[in-house]
Design an enzyme around this catalytic site. Structure first.
Site, PDB file in Angstrom:
ATOM      1  N   CYS A 135      -3.551   0.754   6.862  1.00 23.23           N
ATOM      2  CA  CYS A 135      -3.659  -0.070   8.075  1.00 23.23           C
ATOM      3  C   CYS A 135      -4.282   0.680   9.255  1.00 23.23           C
ATOM      4  CB  CYS A 135      -2.281  -0.575   8.454  1.00 23.23           C
ATOM      5  SG  CYS A 135      -1.075   0.746   8.461  1.00 23.23           S
TER       6      CYS A 135
ATOM      7  N   GLU B 241       4.548  -4.102  12.153  1.00 20.98           N
ATOM      8  CA  GLU B 241       3.508  -3.098  11.863  1.00 20.98           C
ATOM      9  C   GLU B 241       2.392  -3.849  11.157  1.00 20.98           C
ATOM     10  OE1 GLU B 241       3.475  -0.184  12.900  1.00 20.98           O
ATOM     11  OE2 GLU B 241       5.548   0.398  13.277  1.00 20.98           O
TER      12      GLU B 241
ATOM     13  N   ASN C  18       0.797  -1.233   0.000  1.00 18.89           N
ATOM     14  CA  ASN C  18       0.000   0.000   0.000  1.00 18.89           C
ATOM     15  C   ASN C  18       0.832   1.287   0.000  1.00 18.89           C
ATOM     16  OD1 ASN C  18       0.801  -0.558   2.584  1.00 18.89           O
ATOM     17  ND2 ASN C  18      -1.116   0.048   3.549  1.00 18.89           N
TER      18      ASN C  18
ATOM     19  N   GLU D 102       7.843   2.811  14.375  1.00 25.24           N
ATOM     20  CA  GLU D 102       8.560   3.420  13.255  1.00 25.24           C
ATOM     21  C   GLU D 102       8.447   4.928  13.439  1.00 25.24           C
ATOM     22  OE1 GLU D 102       6.901   1.116   9.772  1.00 25.24           O
ATOM     23  OE2 GLU D 102       8.987   0.424   9.810  1.00 25.24           O
TER      24      GLU D 102
HETATM   25  N1  NAI Z   1       0.560  -1.593  10.318  1.00 23.88           N
HETATM   26  C1  NAI Z   1       0.999  -1.195   9.167  1.00 23.88           C
HETATM   27  O1  NAI Z   1       1.862  -0.340   9.114  1.00 23.88           O
HETATM   28  C2  NAI Z   1       0.449  -1.781   7.895  1.00 23.88           C
HETATM   29  C3  NAI Z   1      -0.208  -2.975   7.868  1.00 23.88           C
HETATM   30  N2  NAI Z   1      -0.659  -3.524   6.689  1.00 23.88           N
HETATM   31  C4  NAI Z   1      -1.355  -4.796   6.691  1.00 23.88           C
HETATM   32  O2  NAI Z   1      -0.906  -5.536   5.559  1.00 23.88           O
HETATM   33  C5  NAI Z   1      -1.964  -6.209   4.920  1.00 23.88           C
HETATM   34  C6  NAI Z   1      -1.929  -6.041   3.430  1.00 23.88           C
HETATM   35  O3  NAI Z   1      -0.664  -6.231   2.955  1.00 23.88           O
HETATM   36  P1  NAI Z   1      -0.199  -7.602   2.298  1.00 23.88           P
HETATM   37  O4  NAI Z   1       0.982  -7.252   1.470  1.00 23.88           O
HETATM   38  O5  NAI Z   1      -1.326  -8.304   1.634  1.00 23.88           O
HETATM   39  O6  NAI Z   1       0.211  -8.424   3.597  1.00 23.88           O
HETATM   40  P2  NAI Z   1       0.974  -9.781   3.712  1.00 23.88           P
HETATM   41  O7  NAI Z   1       1.126 -10.047   5.144  1.00 23.88           O
HETATM   42  O8  NAI Z   1       0.358 -10.819   2.858  1.00 23.88           O
HETATM   43  O9  NAI Z   1       2.397  -9.499   3.047  1.00 23.88           O
HETATM   44  C7  NAI Z   1       3.261  -8.506   3.522  1.00 23.88           C
HETATM   45  C8  NAI Z   1       4.661  -8.836   3.085  1.00 23.88           C
HETATM   46  O10 NAI Z   1       5.083 -10.042   3.681  1.00 23.88           O
HETATM   47  C9  NAI Z   1       5.570 -10.949   2.715  1.00 23.88           C
HETATM   48  N3  NAI Z   1       5.295 -12.298   3.178  1.00 23.88           N
HETATM   49  C10 NAI Z   1       4.147 -13.006   3.020  1.00 23.88           C
HETATM   50  N4  NAI Z   1       4.278 -14.214   3.623  1.00 23.88           N
HETATM   51  C11 NAI Z   1       5.518 -14.263   4.161  1.00 23.88           C
HETATM   52  C12 NAI Z   1       6.227 -15.246   4.907  1.00 23.88           C
HETATM   53  N5  NAI Z   1       5.699 -16.416   5.209  1.00 23.88           N
HETATM   54  N6  NAI Z   1       7.491 -14.952   5.299  1.00 23.88           N
HETATM   55  C13 NAI Z   1       8.045 -13.761   5.006  1.00 23.88           C
HETATM   56  N7  NAI Z   1       7.423 -12.804   4.297  1.00 23.88           N
HETATM   57  C14 NAI Z   1       6.172 -13.041   3.875  1.00 23.88           C
HETATM   58  C15 NAI Z   1       4.845 -10.533   1.446  1.00 23.88           C
HETATM   59  O11 NAI Z   1       5.502 -10.996   0.300  1.00 23.88           O
HETATM   60  C16 NAI Z   1       4.824  -9.033   1.584  1.00 23.88           C
HETATM   61  O12 NAI Z   1       6.062  -8.486   1.195  1.00 23.88           O
HETATM   62  C17 NAI Z   1      -3.229  -5.618   5.455  1.00 23.88           C
HETATM   63  O13 NAI Z   1      -3.977  -6.651   6.017  1.00 23.88           O
HETATM   64  C18 NAI Z   1      -2.815  -4.641   6.530  1.00 23.88           C
HETATM   65  O14 NAI Z   1      -3.418  -4.981   7.705  1.00 23.88           O
HETATM   66  C19 NAI Z   1      -0.429  -2.890   5.527  1.00 23.88           C
HETATM   67  C20 NAI Z   1       0.205  -1.682   5.504  1.00 23.88           C
HETATM   68  C21 NAI Z   1       0.658  -1.015   6.672  1.00 23.88           C
END
Ligand code: NAI
Length: 531
Positions: free
Chosen positions: A325, A291, A194, A505
């Site tokens: 998020c 995060e 995002n 962060e």
């Molecule tokens: N708190 C925050 O700052 C933020 C939180 N989010 C959260 O992220 C989610 C959306 O983002 P997505 O990219 O779909 O999340 P995701 O958790 O599917 O992926 C995030 C990252 O982790 C990697 N990843 C996935 N599985 C992994 C594993 N087993 N081991 C290591 N790396 C792995 C992905 O390739 C990607 O780079 C939303 O649900 C939101 O809640 C999103 C943006 C900001």
């Protein structure tokens, strides 16, 4: 004795063909002129998107390439080739050798290079923002703000690099101790889709300021702009290998977490993946920053200045197509002002201009992918089944411009008649969907607002100053906004309570998450032994 810098010496021993290739991989992925002339639906990104040892690199197995889509059109933008064990190992080792040099520099020397990186980003802000839009689908106005926050973050931590210091502690007999704030080593950053460029900046800036190196893995859906950041750091003069990009998904991320030379993992993404990152990192006793997601409450009291509260609710729900998020997606409105609030918020939501995200008048672009769009629309259908009323939006949107027909657009939605038990109120939707709930008393709304496993952010709108601070004190969230929402200056720490994660962060405190403290005890007298 005269010695060539490492990079030059390597070129001497290479054949002409190899050095030509190396030169090619050191030229920027996309020239500013190419980006400036691009419009929605015309950009093609070719060439390696991974970057280590100072240049772009193609992973070994090109057959594993996955298509990356332009959300506004649905056409293929580029191929993302995931990195396997060998490439991850090379990237981490290149980071480690850069860390050995970078960590020996004075904070002020690091600051100078980082300030130069911030300057280049500022100069190329419009081009980077444009690539972010093409890869992510958000509006250009928002993307430009994201890039501004990215260079500000690097500038902020450059300013802190020269201030890192320890403490002197006087001990009996003239002896003393002192502490040194030291880097951790190779830090891994894993990002969500995002805020691709901004996440890379938020993680790398404090890491580099403290003397660490970083290997960053962007989301496989948004692989393009992290490598631009790598090129900018290289141009600014960081040692080769200090900031590296490896492309890939879960498998590549897992290889990074398990690598023995990796000292820390900072992750932005979903809760289920965050748990896995923590488990994997625990095996190597590596500290993590998580995060994660949220389902944040925004509480609007009847004494509020309504126009500001409506603006706050729109900012809390519709930035980046709702893919944020910390969005305040549970909007609690005190019963007495519910009709006026709904009338205003629905009118404003219907007026949001959806369309070509590269046009300055566009206020909402495309969601990240077709499956994600369908998932968000599924939440709306489920909400209807559970008794919510759709006051506006919640439909797929097809812009009139023919080139956008295949894009992943939807109309932003306001749901009324919501209750705390509904799926749309409990689960993170990550789309432009605002759920509105009514409440009567302060005590009641605090309890309901806290009744979630998440705790990323919260907001309160009221003119009563004592109530505002009392509510903020009682909300279980890492960030509480009073009379505004979703502003994130880089000086201010950002992070979650409960299952929204831990660590922070931005802000001064993040230095502690990218460094460790060494205590040095100095004896000035004789050693007294008990034996
Ligand atoms: N708190 C925050 O700052 C933020 C939180 N989010 C959260 O992220 C989610 C959306 O983002 P997505 O990219 O779909 O999340 P995701 O958790 O599917 O992926 C995030 C990252 O982790 C990697 N990843 C996935 N599985 C992994 C594993 N087993 N081991 C290591 N790396 C792995 C992905 O390739 C990607 O780079 C939303 O649900 C939101 O809640 C999103 C943006 C900001």
């Amino acid at each position: 004795m005269f010695s060539y810098p490492y990079g030059e010496r390597r070129c001497f021993v290479r054949s002409w063909k190899l050095s030509k290739m190396a030169q090619l991989l050191r030229t920027p992925l996309l020239s500013p002129a190419v980006i400036r002339s691009a419009s929605t639906g015309t950009m093609e990104v070719k060439g390696p998107l991974s970057f280590w040892a100072g240049g772009r690199v193609n992973p070994l197995d090109m057959k594993k390439a996955e298509p990356v889509y332009e959300p506004a059109t649905g056409r293929v933008l580029c191929d993302m080739v995931p990195c396997g064990p060998e490439e991850v190992d090379q990237a981490v080792k290149s980071a480690h050798s850069a860390y050995l040099k970078w960590s020996k520099k004075a904070g002020m020397e690091r600051a100078r290079v980082m300030l130069e990186a911030a300057r280049i980003i500022r100069e190329q802000r419009d081009e980077i923002a444009k690539m972010e839009v093409i890869n992510n689908g958000k509006s250009i106005t928002e993307a430009q703000m994201d890039i501004d926050i990215a260079w500000q973050c690097i500038e902020y931590y450059a300013g802190m690099a020269g201030t890192l210091s320890g403490q002197h502690i006087q001990l009996p007999g003239g002896s003393f101790a002192y502490t040194r704030r030291e880097p951790l080593g190779v830090c891994v950053g894993i990002g969500a889709w995002n805020y691709p460029f901004q996440i890379a900046a938020w993680k790398s800036a404090p890491a580099l300021a403290c003397g660490n190196a970083m290997v960053f893995k962007p989301s496989p859906m948004t692989p393009v702009t992290a490598v631009m950041l790598a090129e900018i750091y290289a141009q600014a003069g960081v040692p080769e290998g200090l900031f590296n990009v490896v492309q890939g998904g879960a498998e590549t991320g897992s290889l990074l977490c398990h690598h023995p030379l990796v000292a820390k993992v900072s992750f932005t993404g979903s809760v289920p993946t965050g748990k896995k990152i923590m488990e994997m990192s625990a095996k190597g006793v590596k500290p993590v920053t998580l995060e994660l997601g949220g389902k944040s409450p925004l509480i609007i009291f009847k004494d509020t200045e309504l126009e500001n509260a409506v603006n706050g609710a729109l900012m809390a729900n519709f930035l980046s197509q709702g893919e944020v998020c910390c969005n305040g997606t549970r909007v609690f409105v005190q019963r007495e002002i519910m009709p006026q609030f709904l009338e205003k918020v629905v009118k404003r939501t219907k007026a949001i201009q959806i369309g070509d995200p590269l046009l300055h008048e566009t206020r909402m672009g495309a969601l990240i992918s077709r499956p994600h769009l369908e998932r968000v629309l599924g939440f709306i259908n489920q909400a209807k089944k559970e008794g919510a009323r759709v006051l506006c939006g919640g439909e797929p949107f097809v812009p009139s411009d023919p080139k956008l027909k295949g894009g992943y657009f939807m109309s932003p939605s306001v749901l009324d008649n919501c209750t705390d038990e509904m799926t749309c109120v409990k689960e993170e939707i990550f789309g432009p969907v605002m759920s509105v709930l009514s409440f009567d008393t302060e005590e009641e709304v605090i309890e309901r607002a806290n009744n979630t496993t998440f705790g990323l952010a919260a907001g309160v709108f009221t003119r009563d100053i004592a109530r505002a601070h009392r509510v903020a004190e009682n909300l279980q969230a890492g960030t509480c906004f009073i009379n505004n929402y979703n502003i994130s200056p880089v000086e201010v720490p950002f992070g979650g309570y409960k299952m929204s994660g831990f660590g922070r962060e931005n802000g001064q405190v993040t230095i502690e998450y990218y460094s460790q403290l060494k205590t040095v005890v100095v004896e000035m007298g004789d050693v007294e032994s008990l034996f």
